[in-house]
Scaffold this active site. Structure first.
Site, short mmCIF file in Angstrom:
data_model
loop_
_atom_site.label_atom_id
_atom_site.label_comp_id
_atom_site.label_asym_id
_atom_site.label_seq_id
_atom_site.Cartn_x
_atom_site.Cartn_y
_atom_site.Cartn_z
N ASP A 35 0.86 -0.95 -0.37
CA ASP A 35 0.38 0.04 0.06
C ASP A 35 0.84 1.11 0.08
O ASP A 35 0.52 1.87 -0.43
CB ASP A 35 -0.84 0.33 1.09
CG ASP A 35 -1.57 -0.86 1.31
OD1 ASP A 35 -2.86 -1.31 1.68
OD2 ASP A 35 -2.23 -1.59 0.21
N SER A 84 -11.32 -23.62 5.38
CA SER A 84 -9.05 -23.12 5.66
C SER A 84 -8.76 -24.34 6.45
O SER A 84 -9.67 -24.83 6.94
CB SER A 84 -8.88 -22.05 4.99
OG SER A 84 -9.45 -21.32 6.69
N LYS A 119 1.80 -29.20 1.73
CA LYS A 119 0.57 -28.24 1.09
C LYS A 119 1.21 -27.10 -0.44
O LYS A 119 2.00 -26.64 0.20
CB LYS A 119 0.55 -27.33 2.57
CG LYS A 119 -0.32 -26.40 2.68
CD LYS A 119 -0.97 -25.63 3.37
CE LYS A 119 -1.98 -24.54 2.88
NZ LYS A 119 -1.86 -23.28 2.49
N LYS A 309 3.28 -25.28 8.75
CA LYS A 309 3.88 -24.15 7.72
C LYS A 309 5.94 -24.80 8.05
O LYS A 309 5.92 -24.84 8.97
CB LYS A 309 4.17 -23.02 8.32
CG LYS A 309 2.47 -22.34 7.85
CD LYS A 309 2.18 -22.38 6.64
CE LYS A 309 0.99 -22.84 6.76
NZ LYS A 309 0.71 -20.65 6.04
N CYS A 432 -13.96 7.70 17.43
CA CYS A 432 -12.88 8.33 16.65
C CYS A 432 -12.64 7.61 15.18
O CYS A 432 -13.59 7.01 14.77
CB CYS A 432 -11.64 6.85 17.00
SG CYS A 432 -10.32 6.66 15.89
S1 IVH Z 1 -6.58 -29.96 2.47
C1 IVH Z 1 -10.57 -28.40 4.31
N1 IVH Z 1 -4.69 -30.29 1.30
O1 IVH Z 1 -4.48 -25.46 1.65
C2 IVH Z 1 -9.57 -27.52 4.14
N2 IVH Z 1 -5.44 -28.36 1.47
O2 IVH Z 1 -5.78 -23.64 3.95
C3 IVH Z 1 -8.97 -28.85 3.55
N3 IVH Z 1 -3.81 -27.14 -0.08
O3 IVH Z 1 -7.47 -23.84 0.90
C4 IVH Z 1 -7.57 -28.76 2.57
N4 IVH Z 1 -2.83 -28.54 -1.13
O4 IVH Z 1 -5.95 -24.90 -1.22
C5 IVH Z 1 -5.11 -29.60 1.37
N5 IVH Z 1 -2.55 -31.36 0.25
C6 IVH Z 1 -3.52 -30.29 0.31
C7 IVH Z 1 -3.45 -29.18 0.20
C8 IVH Z 1 -4.23 -27.78 0.72
C9 IVH Z 1 -2.46 -26.82 -0.63
C10 IVH Z 1 -4.62 -25.46 0.21
C11 IVH Z 1 -5.66 -25.85 -0.17
C12 IVH Z 1 -6.64 -24.59 0.80
C13 IVH Z 1 -5.59 -24.28 1.28
C14 IVH Z 1 -5.89 -24.74 3.96
#
Ligand code: IVH
Length: 677
Positions: A35, A84, A119, A309, A432
């Site tokens: 921003d 998520s 992930k 993570k 505010c």
């Molecule tokens: S399981 C109920 N498995 O991560 C949610 N997600 O923050 C189940 N993602 O929106 C998600 N790799 O787009 C799952 N092996 C994986 C994944 C994965 C990437 C992403 C997905 C989701 C986000 C979750």
């Protein structure tokens, strides 16, 4: 080239750049500069114009705010919400995750098996197959409603248009991640900061021929609606769909305890850079689908999965200034303006310093050389100071005692722990200007009124010209005033009008969440909406006598505690808040609460528990009641229908009180029978 044409040239280039960033921000939802950098660019243009009158005559500067919002794709409700994941950052977080699962399921000593999968850092999409044929493809959207991007998804070679194999479910919804390979990305880099943005951008192309030019790939990782259900574990699901022609990530593995989780984590982290796609951690999912369904979800994420993570990316930079920001709850957050530095592919020029205590503890000062880190979507933060590089003349940072609006700030004291909160807050609420502006941004946000085209930047602009100063103003905008603003044309104004008109009809729980009462998040707003049922009943909170009675009753709701009740009380004790909410309601059509699970074993019944159960935790028992249409209460009163007594240490007093009031009593064994367990 003479000076005039030189300036014109520079000016035109800046306008072009601004146009590009506007488009990225407003249309693609994919800002590529911070921003602050955006503001600098904007100010450079304005100051060039000020100094050089001839530039204004070019009439190029129509782009300062907002290219038309994207109403490009049809919106479709997901068959099942796309949730998520919550995050874990270290071994302790993972231990907590496993402990919580054990507690919820009341499993004491058996190992729980997890499916471990990378992930993928891409864009999620869901594919629906009817009788084996791909018929729908949606983006995640807000998790409940996605966008119809089927044509674009169809351009991805790896996505089967037909499922290979027999005995596949007649309705099959596959969820997965779309990504661009690192090598492919390097070939097309030009327009995007990183592969993830590139994937997002090309999936949102209006013309699928544009999408087809980008080498998108995908990995399937989960399912949505499936009929009939043919899987028993996540690992079996992955194996089967691989045979049916879906692309799955080859690094999946099942693990069964914390040590194995750690080992897998270190292993994948060590090969991470050699993979052709970005991953930002591993997802751990309870492998047994029966256990998954027992665990269920909270409002935003499943209890059976977590994203573990990798460690955050770090960088060294210098603090140029420390400024104060006011949040929508009045929280005063110190922010370090730092010399721009790239962390994990993104340019960072601001980093949070959290609060006063944190600054004092680390003795952070303007001019310091600091280490900052950025993990995933989390706001970058300052983690440590390099004292050896500190300038001798540097002065201790004195945290301002007043809000930017001039009002006094307070640190609240937690009633039960008697501890002072670390966060200082402005005491003025909607009065505010700084808090009010943030509250407006919250109101238009995705989980609240969700008004497309009315994002944070536009709120800022409309605030400045005093077009919107309080929530009700959103619904009475004088569109004539926008017409003359730079960057607004007929199309964008019409889209905004449409979006605002649509937003006038809103569910009660979203409304309650939107008005921004402290401690009332989405989950609590849902509970309250079940209690009030209609906006008319909710209005009773405006009157202090009625409010007292209502607040006394709220104590009976499971999930609403003293903190929430106190917060609701103080919100409505301020006349200005009542007026603001009243005016907002006048503009709206707030829908009555709809009981979602009306039919069930506990329809219209209120239930309370005392004592522990052998086969399940209290949380699971509560979830079962709610999924079967009932409501769990926290105290015994005439409103209670059933008291369920667990074998382990029930409270005698509660049983006696229930007996006095003639409330039906159920013992642990009968409880299992009712649930067919
Ligand atoms: S399981 C109920 N498995 O991560 C949610 N997600 O923050 C189940 N993602 O929106 C998600 N790799 O787009 C799952 N092996 C994986 C994944 C994965 C990437 C992403 C997905 C989701 C986000 C979750």
């Amino acid at each position: 080239m003479n000076l005039k044409s030189k300036i014109t040239d520079i000016y035109k280039k800046k306008i072009k750049l601004l146009k590009k960033h506007n488009k990225l921000y407003f249309e693609s939802d994919n800002p590529k500069i911070s921003d602050a950098e955006y503001d600098i660019l904007k100010n450079e243009i304005i100051s060039l114009e000020k100094k050089n009158n001839f530039l204004k005559k070019l009439n190029l500067n129509k782009t300062i705010v907002g290219s038309p919002p994207s109403n490009k794709f049809k919106k479709i409700k997901h068959l099942k919400p796309m949730l998520s994941l919550s995050n874990a950052f270290d071994k302790n977080d993972m231990r907590d995750f496993i402990d919580k699962i054990r507690n919820f399921l009341n499993i004491k000593d058996k190992d729980i098996e997890f499916s471990s999968e990378p992930k993928i850092d891409g864009i999620s999409a869901t594919l629906i197959y009817e009788n084996g044929v791909l018929t729908k493809g949606l983006s995640r959207g807000d998790g409940n409603v996605g966008e119809d991007i089927l044509e674009n998804l169809k351009t991805i070679n790896e996505i089967p248009k037909k499922i290979k194999g027999n005995n596949t479910p007649s309705l099959f919804e596959i969820r997965g991640e779309i990504y661009i390979g690192k090598k492919d990305f390097n070939n097309i880099k030009v327009n995007f900061a990183n592969p993830r943005n590139a994937a997002g951008g090309s999936l949102r192309q209006k013309d699928s021929r544009e999408t087809s030019k980008i080498p998108l790939k995908y990995f399937a990782y989960g399912f949505g609606a499936v009929k009939p259900m043919v899987f028993t574990t996540q690992s079996e699901f992955l194996k089967k769909i691989k045979n049916w022609g879906f692309s799955i990530n080859p690094l999946g593995k099942t693990v069964k305890n914390l040590d194995e989780i750690e080992a897998q984590h270190s292993y994948i982290d060590s090969i991470r850079s050699s993979l052709d796609y970005d991953i930002d951690g591993l997802v751990y999912k309870v492998n047994d689908l029966k256990l998954q369904s027992r665990l269920g979800n909270t409002s935003s994420s499943p209890r059976w999965a977590i994203a573990y993570k990798f460690s955050a990316e770090k960088a060294i930079t210098k603090i140029k200034d420390i400024v104060i920001q006011v949040g929508r709850t009045g929280a005063i957050t110190p922010v370090a303006r730092v010399e721009p530095v790239t962390v994990g592919g993104v340019v960072v020029s601001n980093a949070t310093l959290h609060n006063e205590d944190e600054i004092n503890r680390k003795d952070i000062r303007v001019g310091d050389i600091v280490q900052i880190q950025r993990a995933g979507d989390v706001i970058p933060q300052v983690i440590s100071v390099d004292l050896s590089k500190r300038n001798q003349n540097s002065k201790k940072y004195i945290f301002p005692e007043k809000c930017l609006c001039g009002a006094v700030t307070k640190k609240e004291v937690n009633k039960s722990t008697k501890k002072e909160d670390a966060v200082r807050r402005c005491s003025k609420g909607y009065e505010c200007d700084f808090t009010a502006r943030e509250k407006l941004k919250h109101i238009v946000s995705k989980d609240a009124f969700d008004i497309e085209g009315l994002g944070k930047k536009v709120i800022d602009q409309f605030w400045e010209i005093e077009l919107i100063r309080q929530p009700s103003d959103i619904f009475t905008i004088n569109y004539n005033k926008i017409k003359n603003l730079d960057g607004w044309g007929e199309l964008s104004i019409n889209n905004l009008k449409k979006a605002i008109d649509n937003a006038k009809t809103i569910e009660l729980d979203k409304f309650i969440f939107s008005i921004g009462i402290r401690h009332i998040g989405q989950e609590n707003a849902k509970i309250l909406s079940g209690f009030f049922q209609s906006i008319n009943k909710f209005r009773d909170l405006f009157n202090s006598n009625d409010r007292k009675k209502i607040l006394a009753n709220l104590a009976e709701l499971d999930g609403i505690g003293e903190i929430q009740i106190e917060s609701i009380n103080s919100f409505f004790s301020i006349n200005n808040n009542v007026e603001i909410v009243r005016r907002l309601i006048d503009q709206l059509n707030v829908k009555n609460f709809k009981v979602r699970n009306k039919k069930g074993k506990f329809s219209n019944k209120t239930i309370m528990f005392t004592g522990g159960f052998e086969k399940m935790s209290r949380s699971e028992a509560k979830t079962l009641v709610e999924n079967n249409g009932g409501k769990v209460l926290g105290t015994i009163s005439k409103k209670l229908n059933i008291l369920v007594i667990g074998n382990s240490k029930p409270t005698k007093k509660k049983i006696e009180n229930a007996k006095k009031l003639n409330i039906k009593i159920i013992l642990e064994n009968e409880w299992y029978k009712i649930l067919n367990l």
